[in-house]
Structures are given as structure tokens and as C-alpha cells.
Design an enzyme around this catalytic site. Structure first.
Site, PDB file in Angstrom:
ATOM      1  N   ASN A   1       0.811  -1.240   0.098  1.00  0.00           N
ATOM      2  CA  ASN A   1      -0.243  -0.030   0.075  1.00  0.00           C
ATOM      3  C   ASN A   1       0.810   1.312   0.101  1.00  0.00           C
ATOM      4  OD1 ASN A   1       0.657  -0.788   2.674  1.00  0.00           O
ATOM      5  ND2 ASN A   1      -0.864   0.702   3.390  1.00  0.00           N
TER       6      ASN A   1
ATOM      7  N   GLU B   1       3.205  -5.591  12.389  1.00  0.00           N
ATOM      8  CA  GLU B   1       2.411  -4.490  11.928  1.00  0.00           C
ATOM      9  C   GLU B   1       1.150  -4.967  11.180  1.00  0.00           C
ATOM     10  OE1 GLU B   1       2.562  -1.737  13.569  1.00  0.00           O
ATOM     11  OE2 GLU B   1       4.539  -1.780  14.678  1.00  0.00           O
TER      12      GLU B   1
ATOM     13  N   GLY C   1       1.940  -6.178   7.197  1.00  0.00           N
ATOM     14  CA  GLY C   1       0.973  -6.658   6.234  1.00  0.00           C
ATOM     15  C   GLY C   1      -0.411  -7.359   6.932  1.00  0.00           C
TER      16      GLY C   1
ATOM     17  N   THR D   1      -1.576 -13.095   7.368  1.00  0.00           N
ATOM     18  CA  THR D   1      -0.234 -13.517   7.051  1.00  0.00           C
ATOM     19  C   THR D   1       0.692 -13.321   8.463  1.00  0.00           C
ATOM     20  OG1 THR D   1      -0.469 -12.368   5.154  1.00  0.00           O
ATOM     21  CG2 THR D   1       1.591 -12.945   5.433  1.00  0.00           C
TER      22      THR D   1
ATOM     23  N   CYS E   1      -3.321   1.523   6.414  1.00  0.00           N
ATOM     24  CA  CYS E   1      -3.961   0.908   7.458  1.00  0.00           C
ATOM     25  C   CYS E   1      -4.501   1.619   8.649  1.00  0.00           C
ATOM     26  CB  CYS E   1      -2.622   0.011   8.249  1.00  0.00           C
ATOM     27  SG  CYS E   1      -1.287   1.101   8.565  1.00  0.00           S
TER      28      CYS E   1
ATOM     29  N   GLU F   1       7.020   0.152  16.084  1.00  0.00           N
ATOM     30  CA  GLU F   1       8.050   0.544  15.470  1.00  0.00           C
ATOM     31  C   GLU F   1       8.254   2.114  15.571  1.00  0.00           C
ATOM     32  OE1 GLU F   1       6.612  -0.305  11.318  1.00  0.00           O
ATOM     33  OE2 GLU F   1       7.971  -1.883  11.348  1.00  0.00           O
TER      34      GLU F   1
HETATM   35  P1  NAD Z   1      -0.127  -9.442   3.078  1.00  0.00           P
HETATM   36  O1  NAD Z   1       0.239  -9.869   4.427  1.00  0.00           O
HETATM   37  O2  NAD Z   1      -0.934  -9.943   2.062  1.00  0.00           O
HETATM   38  O3  NAD Z   1       1.541  -9.219   2.187  1.00  0.00           O
HETATM   39  C1  NAD Z   1       2.359  -8.448   3.122  1.00  0.00           C
HETATM   40  C2  NAD Z   1       3.680  -9.066   2.651  1.00  0.00           C
HETATM   41  O4  NAD Z   1       3.860 -10.323   3.258  1.00  0.00           O
HETATM   42  C3  NAD Z   1       3.970  -9.035   1.188  1.00  0.00           C
HETATM   43  O5  NAD Z   1       5.225  -8.801   0.740  1.00  0.00           O
HETATM   44  C4  NAD Z   1       3.778 -10.678   0.802  1.00  0.00           C
HETATM   45  O6  NAD Z   1       4.412 -11.249  -0.080  1.00  0.00           O
HETATM   46  C5  NAD Z   1       4.351 -11.342   1.935  1.00  0.00           C
HETATM   47  N1  NAD Z   1       3.829 -12.590   2.347  1.00  0.00           N
HETATM   48  C6  NAD Z   1       2.419 -13.076   2.061  1.00  0.00           C
HETATM   49  N2  NAD Z   1       2.334 -14.379   2.454  1.00  0.00           N
HETATM   50  C7  NAD Z   1       3.478 -14.745   3.318  1.00  0.00           C
HETATM   51  C8  NAD Z   1       4.038 -15.871   3.904  1.00  0.00           C
HETATM   52  N3  NAD Z   1       3.163 -16.918   4.056  1.00  0.00           N
HETATM   53  N4  NAD Z   1       5.169 -15.695   4.560  1.00  0.00           N
HETATM   54  C9  NAD Z   1       5.976 -14.590   4.603  1.00  0.00           C
HETATM   55  N5  NAD Z   1       5.521 -13.470   3.842  1.00  0.00           N
HETATM   56  C10 NAD Z   1       4.277 -13.402   3.195  1.00  0.00           C
HETATM   57  O7  NAD Z   1      -0.412  -7.996   2.876  1.00  0.00           O
HETATM   58  P2  NAD Z   1      -0.759  -6.870   2.073  1.00  0.00           P
HETATM   59  O8  NAD Z   1      -2.214  -7.312   1.219  1.00  0.00           O
HETATM   60  O9  NAD Z   1       0.608  -6.483   1.158  1.00  0.00           O
HETATM   61  O10 NAD Z   1      -1.085  -5.469   2.926  1.00  0.00           O
HETATM   62  C11 NAD Z   1      -2.298  -5.229   3.047  1.00  0.00           C
HETATM   63  C12 NAD Z   1      -2.245  -5.520   4.666  1.00  0.00           C
HETATM   64  O11 NAD Z   1      -1.308  -4.952   5.325  1.00  0.00           O
HETATM   65  C13 NAD Z   1      -3.382  -4.849   5.371  1.00  0.00           C
HETATM   66  O12 NAD Z   1      -3.969  -5.819   6.303  1.00  0.00           O
HETATM   67  C14 NAD Z   1      -3.029  -3.438   5.935  1.00  0.00           C
HETATM   68  O13 NAD Z   1      -3.690  -3.085   7.111  1.00  0.00           O
HETATM   69  C15 NAD Z   1      -1.570  -4.074   6.563  1.00  0.00           C
HETATM   70  N6  NAD Z   1      -0.999  -3.056   6.752  1.00  0.00           N
HETATM   71  C16 NAD Z   1      -0.460  -2.824   8.061  1.00  0.00           C
HETATM   72  C17 NAD Z   1       0.321  -1.692   8.503  1.00  0.00           C
HETATM   73  C18 NAD Z   1       0.782  -1.257  10.059  1.00  0.00           C
HETATM   74  O14 NAD Z   1       1.683  -0.422  10.063  1.00  0.00           O
HETATM   75  N7  NAD Z   1      -0.035  -1.712  10.857  1.00  0.00           N
HETATM   76  C19 NAD Z   1       0.715  -0.693   7.366  1.00  0.00           C
HETATM   77  C20 NAD Z   1       0.512  -1.099   6.057  1.00  0.00           C
HETATM   78  C21 NAD Z   1      -0.304  -2.084   5.737  1.00  0.00           C
END
Ligand code: NAD
Length: 480
Positions: free
Chosen positions: A150, A248, A226, A230, A282, A461
């Protein structure tokens, strides 16, 4: 077509598989570059390079480490236009937003930790003239950093900067949905003279590359941003290996509007908090709670501003809402709009796919959508949608809105608008979230702790919290 290669041992390298996956411009729906489809073999090469570089990087005088990182920050600044354009094409966000928000923030992330490390100190606990305790904080070794799509370069640098500043070497994985700016960043690392192996970037799919980083027995700390699902999977693998974990995760943030707010400011900031970056932050406020006495007035003013948001080509300067980052995510958001209708919600504005004319006709656009009439605990109001979809709910008392605000499994951020100082303090103390913004949204000071509670994450963080996470702590007790 441009190939997005890995950055391993200081060199841009093909993945071992020699296979690439399509990288799509979400504003056109077309493939415009190819991203390395790496696997555990590339992660192993990255680990070996990082391990070999660790001794020198960890023992380099802090001032020298800092200077190399400052060069990187300068290069980001110099390349702002190029990086902003790349981020906009890769992610779908308006280019002005990338140029004024995300890329300068990526520069600040590197600059902040490059300078913070020069002031990072540890404690001493003297026991009179009997003994002296002092605390050593040493780099962990090789650490893993995994980031989402994002805010690609912003969140990528937010992790690697404290890790590197603290003297670790890094194996990092950006999202496969938005790999471009991390790739351009690896070119800047080469230009800045970052020693080879200190940072390694492995591109590819989460279940292949991300999980290989998490499962690697010698990578002993993982910083992940993420989705909550995940995060749970990562914790399941990392916890039995006793890795240090910073997670996070997702959010479903309440935005509470009290009748005593500065009305115009509350409307304007709420629109920004709802739809910036297509609602794909997020921290966005996706559940608006409005005190009943001003509900109709607020709704009218809010809807008026939302329906005026210009949606379309992210490369145009007057676009406020760009494309949704991927087709998969686009379909997910649309399914939630359908769910909201099934749950009895009324769509006040938006709710539809948007079809621009011309260049972006096949892009993934959804109108900013506002829904009312749902119960506070229906699925639409409990689950993270992570898109331009917001619900409105009236409330009567502070106790009631607190209960509703705290009713999800998430706890990342809370926004509230009130001119009553006592109420602001009372509410801030009682909302269940790691971050509270009063009369503002996304006002950030990088020194502050950042993160969520409940299923929004583990750890913090930002500032010293990040430097503490990326160091091992050891107490030394000397009998005098
Ligand atoms: P995601 O969990 O699908 O992916 C995040 C990262 O993890 C990507 O690089 C992905 O390739 C990797 N990944 C996927 N499966 C994995 C596995 N099994 N093992 C290790 N790595 C793996 O998330 P997304 O769709 O990319 O991002 C959106 C999400 O992120 C939303 O839920 C959002 O709220 C969250 N987010 C949180 C914050 C925060 O600071 N709390 C900030 C930004 C986004």
C-alpha cells in the site's frame, strides 16, 4: 520489457529460477514490467551475502555507517520525481501524493535512523561501590524485513533503515504487487556505495520468498508489515524458532465525531482520513461514529465533499482517488460492498466500479463509497476492507461510542474530533488502540512509538523502539 531483478551481494541478479512474474499497472490493467519469481535458493544466496557482510558493517564506526545512509537519503531526494512516478504507476496512487507524501517520507525514514543511531545510547545501573551494571546493545546479525503494497517504498524503508542503522545486515522482501520502487532503491544503494551484502532485496511471492525468509534458521529476527492472517502464519513458523518478531498488521479504525467538534475541520479531515490512497492505508478511518445531534448535518457535508473527489488517472494532478492496487484486491472490495448491501446497508454515495474514458479504461477503479444503516457488529463493520469504503453510524453517549469503537478484534488507530479537552483525554485513555489522533489524522513524528494492539500487531516501530527491536540487549555486571 523491464525486468525487476534481485539485489544480492551488491549486484542486480536474475532469480535462480530465471522465471519472472507479470507486474501490472493497476490504472490500465496492463502488464508493464516483470518481477523476479524468486524462491528459497535466492533467499539462501541473500543470507550468505548478508552473513559475509555482517562483521564489517556491525563494527564500522557509527558515524561512517550513518554517512553512507545519509548518502542514500540524499539520492532518494534527488530522484523524488522518478520514484514518485514509478510508485504511482506500480501502486495506482495519485502521483502528487507519492511526490508530496510517500517519497519524501521514505527519504525521512533513512535520514531519521541514520542520525538517530548517532544518539542511541544504552544504560548503566551502578550498585553504589559494590558493582556496576551496564547494558550492551549489539546488532542481531542477519534480519528479515517483509513489507506490503500500500505504501511500498515508505514502509520498505521504515523497516530497513533502523535495521541497517543498528548494524544489522538485511534480507528484505517488498510486495510482489508493487516491487518497482524497491528495485529502483537497490540501484540507489549501489550508487550510494552501500557495501555489498549489507542489504539484499529478494523479489517474489509471499508464500515462496517471504516464508523462506521467515523459516530460515539463521535469520533470527523478522519485522513484518501486512495482513493479520499473514502475520499469524509468520508467528506460527517463527515462534517455535524463538525469533524476535515485530508485526504491524491490519486495522478497522474508528473515527469519532463529537457534536462539540470544529465542524468544518472534522468534515475535511474525515474525508482525508477515509479516502487518502484509495483508503488503502492501515490507519484510514473506515468506521465513522457521529454524535446523533449533528448526524444529519455532518452526513450532508461529508457526502458533498466525498462525491466531489475526482477519481481516475493517477498521473493527472487533479486526481484525488486513483486505482486500486490489484485486480484481486479490487474484487475483494467489491465483494464487501455487496456484503454491506446484504447486511441491510444503504449506499449514500459511490458503491460502483468507475470506468474512466481513455488510457485508464481497463484500470481497477472503485468510487469512494459511504454506507449507513448497518449494525456496529455486522461483518462489514468488523472486517478490514482496506479500500474506499466507509460506514456512518450515529451514537448518543461517550460510553456507547467507546463500546462500539472498541468492538472489533483490531486496535491500530483511533481518530476523534472534539473541542472538549477533558473528553479527549478520557477517550484517549479508554480507546483500545496503539495510536490516537485528536482533531487530526496521520500527523506523524518519527520519534513516537507506532503500532497496534489486539490483532493489529505485536511490538512498536518508530524512534528508539525500532532501534531497540533491532538490537540484542545484554547486561554486564562487574563486581567492584
Ligand atoms: P499481505 O499480508 O498479503 O502481504 C504483506 C507481505 O507479506 C508481502 O510482501 C507478501 O508477499 C508477504 N507474504 C505473503 N504471504 C507470506 C507468507 N506466508 N510468509 C511470509 N511473507 C508473506 O498484506 P498486503 O495485502 O500486502 O497489505 C495489506 C495489509 O497490510 C492490510 O491488512 C493492512 O492493514 C496491512 N498494513 C499494516 C500496516 C501497519 O503499520 N500496521 C501498514 C500497512 C499495511
Amino acid at each position: 520489457m523491464q525486468k525487476i531483478k534481485n539485489y544480492i551481494n551488491g549486484v542486480l541478479t536474475e532469480p535462480v529460477s530465471i522465471h519472472y512474474i507479470d507486474n501490472i499497472d493497476p490504472s490500465t490493467g496492463e502488464v508493464y514490467s516483470m518481477c523476479a519469481d524468486s524462491d528459497a535458493r535466492d533467499v539462501e544466496l541473500a543470507y550468505q551475502a548478508a552473513e559475509a557482510a555482517f562483521e564489517d558493517w556491525a563494527n564500522m564506526p557509527v558515524g561512517n555507517r550513518s554517512r553512507i545512509m545519509l548518502r542514500l537519503a540524499e539520492l532518494i531526494e534527488k530522484n523524488t520525481d522518478k520514484l514518485a512516478l514509478a510508485e504511482s504507476i506500480d501502486q495506482g496512487k495519485p502521483v502528487w501524493l507519492a511526490k508530496n507524501g510517500e517519497i519524501p517520507r521514505a527519504q525521512s525514514n533513512i535520514h531519521f535512523f541514520a542520525t538517530a543511531i548517532e544518539h542511541f545510547s544504552s544504560e548503566a545501573h551502578p550498585m553504589g561501590n559494590h558493582a556496576l551494571n551496564y547494558t550492551l546493545r549489539t546488532p542481531i546479525g542477519v534480519v528479515g524485513c517483509i513489507s506490503p503494497w500500500n505504501l511500498p517504498l515508505y514502509l520498505f524503508t521504515w523497516k530497513i533503515a533502523p535495521a541497517l542503522a543498528a548494524g544489522n545486515c538485511v534480507v528484505a522482501k517488498p510486495s510482489e504487487v508493487t516491487p518497482m520502487t524497491a528495485y529502483l532503491f537497490s540501484e540507489l544503494c549501489i550508487e550510494a556505495g552501500l557495501p555489498k551484502g549489507v542489504l539484499n532485496i529478494v523479489h517474489g511471492l509471499g508464500p515462496k520468498v517471504g516464508s523462506a525468509i521467515v523459516a530460515h534458521e539463521k535469520i533470527t529476527a523478522i519485522s513484518f508489515t501486512g495482513g493479520t492472517k499473514t502475520g499469524a502464519e509468520i508467528a506460527r513458523i517463527a515462534a517455535p524458532m524463538f525469533k524476535k518478531l515485530s508485526l504491524e498488521l491490519g486495522g478497522k479504525n474508528p473515527n469519532i465525531i463529537f457534536a462539540d467538534c470544529d465542524f468544518d475541520k472534522a468534515v475535511k479531515e474525515s474525508v482525508r482520513a477515509s479516502f487518502t490512497n484509495q483508503g488503502e492505508i492501515c490507519l484510514c478511518g473506515s468506521r465513522l461514529f457521529i454524535e446523533r445531534s449533528i448526524y444529519d448535518k455532518f452526513k450532508e457535508a461529508y457526502i458533498k465533499q466525498v462525491s466531489n473527489l475526482k477519481i481516475g488517472d493517477p498521473l493527472l494532478d487533479d486526481t484525488k482517488v486513483g486505482a486500486i492496487a490489484s485486480k484481486v484486491h479490487f474484487d475483494k472490495i467489491l465483494s464487501y460492498i455487496e456484503l454491506a448491501k446484504q447486511e441491510g446497508g444503504t449506499v449514500l454515495t459511490g458503491g460502483n466500479i468507475y470506468k474512466p474514458i481513455g488510457r485508464c479504461a481497463n484500470g481497477f477503479f472503485i468510487e469512494p463509497t459511504v454506507i449507513e444503516g448497518l449494525s456496529f457488529d455486522c461483518r462489514t463493520n468488523r472486517e478490514e476492507i482496506f479500500g474506499p469504503v466507509v460506514t456512518l453510524q450515529p451514537f448518543d453517549t461517550e460510553e456507547e461510542v467507546l463500546m462500539m469503537a472498541n468492538s472489533t478484534t483490531y486496535g491500530l488507530a483511533t481518530m476523534m474530533f472534539t473541542e472538549n479537552l477533558s473528553r479527549a483525554h478520557r477517550m484517549a485513555a479508554n480507546v483500545k488502540s496503539g495510536i490516537v489522533w485528536v482533531n487530526c489524522w496521520l500527523l506523524r513524528d518519527l520519534r513516537t512509538p507506532f503500532g497496534g494492539i489486539k490483532q493489529s500487531g505485536v511490538g512498536r516501530e518508530g524512534g528508539l523502539e525500532a532501534l531497540r527491536f533491532f538490537t540484542e540487549v545484554k547486561n554486564v555486571c562487574i563486581k567492584l
